[in-house]
Design a protein around this motif. Structure first.
Motif, PDB file in Angstrom:
ATOM      1  N   GLY A  37      24.873  31.576  33.095  1.00 51.43           N
ATOM      2  CA  GLY A  37      23.657  31.919  33.828  1.00 51.43           C
ATOM      3  C   GLY A  37      22.458  31.138  33.318  1.00 51.43           C
ATOM      4  O   GLY A  37      21.629  30.654  34.101  1.00 51.43           O
ATOM      5  N   TYR A  38      22.368  30.989  31.999  1.00 52.39           N
ATOM      6  CA  TYR A  38      21.309  30.154  31.425  1.00 52.39           C
ATOM      7  C   TYR A  38      21.449  28.702  31.875  1.00 52.39           C
ATOM      8  O   TYR A  38      20.453  28.042  32.212  1.00 52.39           O
ATOM      9  CB  TYR A  38      21.341  30.230  29.902  1.00 52.39           C
ATOM     10  N   VAL A  39      22.679  28.191  31.884  1.00 51.22           N
ATOM     11  CA  VAL A  39      22.898  26.803  32.317  1.00 51.22           C
ATOM     12  C   VAL A  39      22.459  26.629  33.772  1.00 51.22           C
ATOM     13  O   VAL A  39      21.738  25.676  34.111  1.00 51.22           O
ATOM     14  CB  VAL A  39      24.378  26.422  32.147  1.00 51.22           C
ATOM     15  N   PHE A  40      22.867  27.549  34.645  1.00 53.87           N
ATOM     16  CA  PHE A  40      22.497  27.456  36.057  1.00 53.87           C
ATOM     17  C   PHE A  40      20.987  27.532  36.226  1.00 53.87           C
ATOM     18  O   PHE A  40      20.378  26.726  36.945  1.00 53.87           O
ATOM     19  CB  PHE A  40      23.169  28.588  36.844  1.00 53.87           C
ATOM     20  N   GLY A  41      20.376  28.532  35.591  1.00 58.74           N
ATOM     21  CA  GLY A  41      18.937  28.706  35.747  1.00 58.74           C
ATOM     22  C   GLY A  41      18.142  27.528  35.220  1.00 58.74           C
ATOM     23  O   GLY A  41      17.185  27.077  35.868  1.00 58.74           O
ATOM     24  N   LEU A  42      18.529  27.018  34.058  1.00 57.71           N
ATOM     25  CA  LEU A  42      17.801  25.882  33.490  1.00 57.71           C
ATOM     26  C   LEU A  42      17.985  24.630  34.331  1.00 57.71           C
ATOM     27  O   LEU A  42      17.062  23.813  34.448  1.00 57.71           O
ATOM     28  CB  LEU A  42      18.270  25.637  32.054  1.00 57.71           C
ATOM     29  N   TYR A  43      19.160  24.459  34.922  1.00 56.18           N
ATOM     30  CA  TYR A  43      19.374  23.287  35.771  1.00 56.18           C
ATOM     31  C   TYR A  43      18.474  23.349  37.007  1.00 56.18           C
ATOM     32  O   TYR A  43      17.845  22.358  37.390  1.00 56.18           O
ATOM     33  CB  TYR A  43      20.837  23.205  36.183  1.00 56.18           C
ATOM     34  N   VAL A  44      18.399  24.522  37.646  1.00 53.71           N
ATOM     35  CA  VAL A  44      17.513  24.681  38.803  1.00 53.71           C
ATOM     36  C   VAL A  44      16.062  24.437  38.395  1.00 53.71           C
ATOM     37  O   VAL A  44      15.311  23.723  39.076  1.00 53.71           O
ATOM     38  CB  VAL A  44      17.681  26.087  39.406  1.00 53.71           C
ATOM     39  N   ALA A  45      15.654  25.031  37.283  1.00 59.08           N
ATOM     40  CA  ALA A  45      14.273  24.872  36.836  1.00 59.08           C
ATOM     41  C   ALA A  45      13.946  23.416  36.536  1.00 59.08           C
ATOM     42  O   ALA A  45      12.867  22.914  36.903  1.00 59.08           O
ATOM     43  CB  ALA A  45      14.037  25.736  35.595  1.00 59.08           C
ATOM     44  N   THR A  46      14.866  22.720  35.885  1.00 64.38           N
ATOM     45  CA  THR A  46      14.629  21.321  35.528  1.00 64.38           C
ATOM     46  C   THR A  46      14.466  20.458  36.767  1.00 64.38           C
ATOM     47  O   THR A  46      13.551  19.616  36.843  1.00 64.38           O
ATOM     48  CB  THR A  46      15.785  20.791  34.670  1.00 64.38           C
ATOM     49  N   GLN A  47      15.341  20.650  37.756  1.00 65.22           N
ATOM     50  CA  GLN A  47      15.265  19.833  38.968  1.00 65.22           C
ATOM     51  C   GLN A  47      13.981  20.110  39.744  1.00 65.22           C
ATOM     52  O   GLN A  47      13.343  19.177  40.251  1.00 65.22           O
ATOM     53  CB  GLN A  47      16.486  20.095  39.850  1.00 65.22           C
ATOM     54  N   ALA A  48      13.585  21.366  39.848  1.00 65.86           N
ATOM     55  CA  ALA A  48      12.364  21.703  40.580  1.00 65.86           C
ATOM     56  C   ALA A  48      11.124  21.115  39.905  1.00 65.86           C
ATOM     57  O   ALA A  48      10.264  20.497  40.561  1.00 65.86           O
ATOM     58  CB  ALA A  48      12.234  23.221  40.704  1.00 65.86           C
ATOM     59  N   LEU A  49      11.024  21.286  38.601  1.00 69.57           N
ATOM     60  CA  LEU A  49       9.850  20.775  37.880  1.00 69.57           C
ATOM     61  C   LEU A  49       9.844  19.254  37.838  1.00 69.57           C
ATOM     62  O   LEU A  49       8.776  18.633  37.918  1.00 69.57           O
ATOM     63  CB  LEU A  49       9.843  21.353  36.463  1.00 69.57           C
ATOM     64  N   ALA A  50      11.015  18.634  37.727  1.00 74.91           N
ATOM     65  CA  ALA A  50      11.073  17.171  37.700  1.00 74.91           C
ATOM     66  C   ALA A  50      10.610  16.580  39.030  1.00 74.91           C
ATOM     67  O   ALA A  50       9.873  15.589  39.058  1.00 74.91           O
ATOM     68  CB  ALA A  50      12.499  16.716  37.390  1.00 74.91           C
ATOM     69  N   TYR A  51      11.023  17.197  40.143  1.00 73.11           N
ATOM     70  CA  TYR A  51      10.583  16.701  41.450  1.00 73.11           C
ATOM     71  C   TYR A  51       9.068  16.873  41.610  1.00 73.11           C
ATOM     72  O   TYR A  51       8.378  15.956  42.077  1.00 73.11           O
ATOM     73  CB  TYR A  51      11.306  17.464  42.551  1.00 73.11           C
ATOM     74  N   ALA A  52       8.556  18.039  41.219  1.00 77.35           N
ATOM     75  CA  ALA A  52       7.122  18.278  41.361  1.00 77.35           C
ATOM     76  C   ALA A  52       6.303  17.306  40.531  1.00 77.35           C
ATOM     77  O   ALA A  52       5.195  16.904  40.927  1.00 77.35           O
ATOM     78  CB  ALA A  52       6.802  19.718  40.945  1.00 77.35           C
TER      79      ALA A  52
END
Length: 547
Positions: A37-52
């Protein structure tokens, strides 16, 4: 009064004994669910913040959407791009397909490990000696697995909601929760697939192979449906296609949850029903135990290792070949998108190439991960043989410890080499069929280029197996997952070079976009060999350890 007080603890113990399978299964599934769950959540967070952070202007985002929005090659790999000029659309596009496959692998491996694996190890015999039946125990195990999925969703949902509240991301809480549902849906479905396979197969290895074959077919159908060939209706024939149809954040389609829930319910019901109709330790499908004897490959421990691993390795070989063929088929169209975009051309020119070779240079990272999974799986298999007592029967014969482990590592190394060759050959076949202009020698070297990281992971896993066997599976897969995540997010978030260098995949050149760095490859091979030999020495001096 004393009798009344005595009844309470007794009744409590009886209730605890009645749900012991549920508690044991849930405990192990929840631990794994928290981690992933941590891996999934951090991956989503990383992609969203990187795009922004990377695409701040409307023009930059519109350019990205123009370059990738209608590219058939990219869509076949990660699904179609919807509204990727927004943070929400880009996050779904980058995360949903990748995490669906990762979640599916987690689901099928967890289910077969906690169901068929526990049965193979003989622990279900003790559990079924209590106040339960085979059917009730299977139902409790499924509830325990569901607890693991619930925790996987909860952890990933919390992280997604938190990052969605950032002003840069701006994803609503309901949207973030539905995204978490979509991300976890494949894990839930393939938990059910693994549970059914555990009733059909005679061993955990066979159950995992059956479930992996189902995942491979589902992935292939989804890729064909998204390849722009007019076969979009095939998406509804694939569980991974149903996940894609949910379209979280962009155009939510909750009705696509119906086939997902239906599949889970049907497979769960069948698993419980079949568990009650077979004897403990048996299987619904014939394991060919009464077939004529075949003694080929039984002249030594290495031959035995190859024979036992043959079905699993054949399945991985087919998967690698199929993935390589698809990569080759879409390389030309994906490369054309790169060549027609000035911004992408500048970005990929740093690799030393553009077009199909540049695309394959990036795509072969996933090929390297697939080959590394083969190495990790064999370390896990070696640990299972020791933990379940099968290794004892071999080592009481005139077979030394070092010869068994050296032979096993040697067989796996040859298999990894063949996997790299298969990857290169089939990728070239796909590329050649589309006249992509990529030479056979270049792609073959790219295939061999994915072998050193896998050998390094194999050696490190063998080292942990020799020193601390109970941690060998977690450590081996941990190195693989860490290396993959570092390579995925390192470039977009600007990780320190020391962190980047900790990834074995970061040491691999992006062939065929550039020539393979055989010096770095040789270092990875040397690390793997030295670590493997150290593991053999440590294994030779320690006691065998059960689960």
């Amino acid at each position: 009064m004393q009798a009344e007080f005595a009844v309470g603890p007794v009744a409590s113990r009886e209730r605890g004994a009645a749900i012991v399978v549920l508690r044991l299964t849930a405990r192990r599934a929840v631990r794994s669910g928290v981690l992933w769950g941590y891996v999934f959540g951090l991956y989503v967070a990383t992609q969203a913040l990187a795009y922004a952070s990377s695409y701040r202007t409307v023009a930059q985002r519109a350019g990205l959407a123009k370059e990738f929005g209608a590219n058939a090659g990219v869509s076949a790999l990660v699904g179609p791009a919807h509204d990727i000029q927004t943070v929400a659309g880009f996050t779904v596009w980058k995360c949903l397909a990748v995490l669906a496959v990762v979640g599916a692998v987690w689901g099928l491996l967890t289910a077969t490990r906690l169901l068929r694996g526990e049965e193979d190890a003989g622990r279900w015999e003790l559990l079924l000696a209590g106040q339960t039946t085979r059917r009730v125990a299977a139902a409790q195990a499924l509830v325990g697995l569901a607890c693991g999925v619930a925790v996987l969703w909860t952890v990933s949902a919390v992280i997604t909601v938190v990052v969605g509240r950032s002003s840069k991301v701006d994803i609503s809480a309901p949207g973030a929760l539905f995204l978490a549902v979509a991300v976890v849906a494949a894990a839930a479905m393939f938990l059910a697939v693994g549970a059914l396979a555990s009733q059909l197969a005679a061993t955990r290895r066979q159950a995992s192979a059956y479930a992996a074959a189902a995942l491979g077919v589902s992935y292939a159908l989804r890729m064909v449906a998204d390849s722009g060939t007019g076969l979009g209706w095939l998406r509804w024939t694939s569980p991974l296609g149903w996940v894609e149809e949910l379209q979280p954040l962009t155009a939510p389609h909750p009705l696509a949850l119906l086939p997902i829930v239906g599949l889970i319910a049907v497979l769960g019901f069948l698993a419980v029903r079949l568990a009650g109709e077979r004897d403990l330790g048996s299987s619904m499908l014939d394991d060919h135990a009464s077939s004529a004897p075949h003694t080929r490959l039984l002249s030594g421990p290495s031959g035995l290792d190859l024979r036992l691993a043959r079905p699993t390795l054949a399945g991985w070989g087919v998967g690698i070949a199929a993935y390589g063929l698809v990569l080759g088929l879409v390389a030309k169209s994906a490369g054309s998108a790169i060549s027609s975009s000035s911004s992408l051309t500048r970005a990929f020119s740093r690799l030393g190439a553009v077009g199909a070779e540049a695309y394959l240079g990036v795509a072969f990272l996933l090929m390297a991960v697939l080959v590394a999974f083969v190495a990790s799986g064999q370390i896990s298999s070696a640990r299972a043989e020791e933990a379940e007592g099968r290794l004892d029967h071999l080592l009481v014969r005139p077979v030394s410890r070092w010869s068994w482990l050296v032979g096993r590592l040697g067989v796996v190394t040859v298999v990894l080499l063949l996997g790299g060759l298969v990857a290169g050959v089939f990728t070239w076949l796909g590329a050649a069929s589309q006249q992509s202009g990529v030479s056979f020698g270049t792609v073959l070297q790219a295939g061999l280029n994915v072998v050193p990281p896998a050998v390094c992971i194999l050696g490190l896993g063998a080292l942990v197996f020799g020193i601390w066997p109970r941690a060998s599976t977690v450590a081996t897969y941990g190195v693989l997952v860490w290396s993959f995540l570092v390579e995925l997010v390192g470039g977009v978030v600007g990780l320190n070079h020391w962190v980047l260098d900790s990834s074995v995949f970061h040491q691999m050149a992006a062939a065929p976009a550039v020539s393979p760095d055989w010096t770095s490859g040789g270092v990875l091979l040397a690390v793997g060999v030295v670590a493997g030999l150290a593991g053999v020495i440590a294994f030779n001096f320690r006691d065998l350890q059960s689960a």
